[in-house]
Design a protein around this motif. Sequence first.
Motif, PDB file in Angstrom:
ATOM      1  N   TYR A   1       3.765   6.702  -0.368  1.00 23.96           N
ATOM      2  CA  TYR A   1       3.659   7.244   0.979  1.00 23.96           C
ATOM      3  C   TYR A   1       4.997   7.332   1.709  1.00 23.96           C
ATOM      4  CZ  TYR A   1      -1.470   6.728   0.862  1.00 23.96           C
ATOM      5  OH  TYR A   1      -2.806   6.845   0.564  1.00 23.96           O
TER       6      TYR A   1
ATOM      7  N   GLN B   1       0.829  -1.213   0.000  1.00 29.34           N
ATOM      8  CA  GLN B   1       0.000   0.000   0.000  1.00 29.34           C
ATOM      9  C   GLN B   1       0.859   1.256   0.000  1.00 29.34           C
ATOM     10  OE1 GLN B   1      -2.931   0.113   3.114  1.00 29.34           O
ATOM     11  NE2 GLN B   1      -3.834  -1.872   2.571  1.00 29.34           N
TER      12      GLN B   1
ATOM     13  N   GLU C   1       2.427   1.655  -3.537  1.00 30.72           N
ATOM     14  CA  GLU C   1       1.445   1.975  -4.573  1.00 30.72           C
ATOM     15  C   GLU C   1       0.987   3.428  -4.493  1.00 30.72           C
ATOM     16  OE1 GLU C   1      -1.591  -0.864  -3.843  1.00 30.72           O
ATOM     17  OE2 GLU C   1      -0.462  -2.559  -4.700  1.00 30.72           O
ATOM     18  N   ASN C   2       0.982   3.982  -3.275  1.00 32.24           N
ATOM     19  CA  ASN C   2       0.485   5.349  -3.093  1.00 32.24           C
ATOM     20  C   ASN C   2       1.593   6.362  -2.846  1.00 32.24           C
ATOM     21  OD1 ASN C   2      -2.662   5.076  -2.908  1.00 32.24           O
ATOM     22  ND2 ASN C   2      -1.856   3.371  -1.689  1.00 32.24           N
TER      23      ASN C   2
ATOM     24  N   TRP D   1      -3.792   7.481   6.041  1.00 33.54           N
ATOM     25  CA  TRP D   1      -3.550   6.073   5.710  1.00 33.54           C
ATOM     26  C   TRP D   1      -3.041   5.319   6.935  1.00 33.54           C
ATOM     27  CZ3 TRP D   1       1.749   4.188   5.214  1.00 33.54           C
ATOM     28  CH2 TRP D   1       1.830   2.844   4.861  1.00 33.54           C
TER      29      TRP D   1
END
Length: 800
Positions: A352, A346, A349-350, A384
């Motif tokens: 962060y 995650q 993919e973002n 998130w």
Amino acid sequence: MLNDLGTKREEFFPGVVQQVQQTDHHLVFTCANRAGLKVEILADGLLRFTFSTEGAFARDFSYAVFGQNKPSPPAFEFKELADHFRITTQELICTISKNGLRTRMMDRSGQLLNEDEKGFHWEEHQDYGGDIVKMSKVAQPQEFYYGLGDKANNMNLRGERFENWGADTYGYGKGSDPLYKNINFYMGLHQRSAYGIFFDNTFRSFFDFGRERKDVTSFWAQGGTMDYYFIYGPTLLEVTQKYTLLTGTPELPPLWSLGYHQCKWSYYPEKVVKDLAKGFRERQIPCDALYLDIDYMEGFRCFTWSKDHFPEPARMVQELKEDGFKTVVIIDPGIKIDPDYWVYKQGMENDYFCRRADGPVYKGTVWPGLCHFPDYTREDVRQWWSGLFEGLISEVGVKGVWNDMNEPAVFEIGTFPNDVRHHFDGDPGSHRKAHNIYGMQMARATYDGVKRFSYPDRPFTITRSGYAGVQRYASVWTGDNIASWEHLWLANIQCQRLSISGISFVGSDIGGFIETPDGELYIRWLQLGVFHPFCRTHSSGDHGEQEPWSFGEPYTSLARKFIELRYQLLPYLYTTFWQYTTQGTPMLRPLALLDQNDPECYDRMAEFCVGDHLLLCPITQAGVGGRRMYLPLGEWYDFWTDKVFFGKQEFWASAPLDQIPMFVRAGAVIPFYPVQQYVGEKEITELTLHVYYSANTCQSVLYEDGGDGYGYEEGQYQQKTFLTATSLTTYSLSQQVQGDGKEAHETYRVIFHGMPAATAAVLVDGQDVPFEASENQATLTVKVPATFNQLSLHSVMPTT
């Protein structure tokens, strides 16, 4: 002033003021060389000074200052005189020189509080660009300095230099600096008047209290802006209250979080945890929280559970809950680089995770191996991160989260390289700018997640690192200390210093994290720890056991005795926490905050008050049965003997191993719960009130609510004010109640201590009630309805 390379570089100073602009609550002074100063009058005793070097002021943004607590700007008077400008409020007179923008701060009587020496000056940072911003002020003769968070040194900062750059300082000692937290706030006291200065700058910062030049105090940072708040008391207590309100107070914690906690690196597998819980309950030693360190995870991957060690975590946590234990787990910032790990995927993919200056995602080694690290200075990353706690809190039932390694710590190199980039909520910069607030922003995101998924219960979080204002999001502890008498002494100083620096929800690792205490050291540390707001035994686990029963008798019984005392005092501690959340009042108060008119209090370090009425002085040497200590102004009862001592004197306090020097203010009312094995075990229908006689009037407060949840925000609480007073023939205790909460108790068992004469009759709201008196008539016990208004003891003749 020497720079950090030990060499002199060209320094620049503001020039002559050419222009002044005034608005409703601030003034802007612009000099011929484009240097500028903005003065904001935020309150009669609160002024903000922001300097610029290039004619424009930086974005007005702070992670520390809590906007909701900003007061309404007051009216003020502004005058231009021959060589300076003057700003006058109801409490302060501030003068600003026309050449150099040097300031002087005085109270309304004209007494000098603080004045610039060189004042604001700066030099260009040759390596990174921007400015190294500096401020120097006169250190007045006999001026004392306090604050700066958990500095491992004497209470008075005079003659020392300190650095704020959060560091993983495993096994630190006295004088180690910097440590884990970055609190750029200090207080000055001279001529019995106090002020505070909060330097709101997140870059690596330094403070010198007369170390380089004995008559100069200075502070500076390796980047950013010279932006500081001047906070007028005139008392030290008022200064720290105002600073704490400025940077924000926490919400009320769940009552169980003020109970006793047990932690080790590490309790695993499940059987070890269940045996630990059984050990507390079988021995009848109260405990509310058990901690799981990094070994509960699958390969140290955050937000996972080891299938081997904890195959059914939700079942285990539920079974612990049924036996009165709350489970607290650790979460670190390092996310293991593993394509099969859902949190890592995650984050990638973002986008962060933090990146290097040239674009690659930063890699650093911590417990899981190579890791990436979230950029908590981004709002979307914090959202998130907070959402990741759903599994731990909602699904498994964990009740608290403990953030560690968030200075941030990286193996071998210490922390992130300087070129790592951070968003900084819209004002991007390097790690030089974000380092000192990284841990705080992680704590912020964690707190938001724990609160979201704990609702309607209250959240509980802990952080190792933080910046000014971190108290809004988490409790703290003093880091990886050592099982030594010196570290017991340090724990006392550090927790007091953090408390007066806005962070009251604080404790140390009881018994020491590193190495092994013997039974005596453990008990002496526990005697101190049960009076710290955060009460947790924690050890590294590689040197043996450190549970309250690990040292055999008589130490097990002594540990039980003092943990039970902690649980009896919970209503007093909870009330003290409520005062902290509503008024900014520090829970732990050094003697200088109790009586700043007494110079004997200025350098005292061992003695401190918890709340309004309890004074402690821990034993920090081996093999002694007491110690020299000082009592401040007033009359004080020895908690163990009821002997009365008059303040403003030093004396020998007897303290065998089953006692800590502990004194109660005369006139005080101290509420006691019955002993419980955990918060909520018993319905407390009767509360004990210990009342300590005084010929003088004294006020005490008891705050009670549901102990969890948010009903108190809707008025579901009771704030009880007790007043004790003496007349010629009567000693009275009155009670006033505010709030719409339901009365939690049916009766009070009131115990009067130190009565000077025999009591002939006791009246409760005008009605005679029975009572019991001790053989010498000095102690009297009476049971009354919890809803009483006035309790009177008749035929008591006051002492002369």
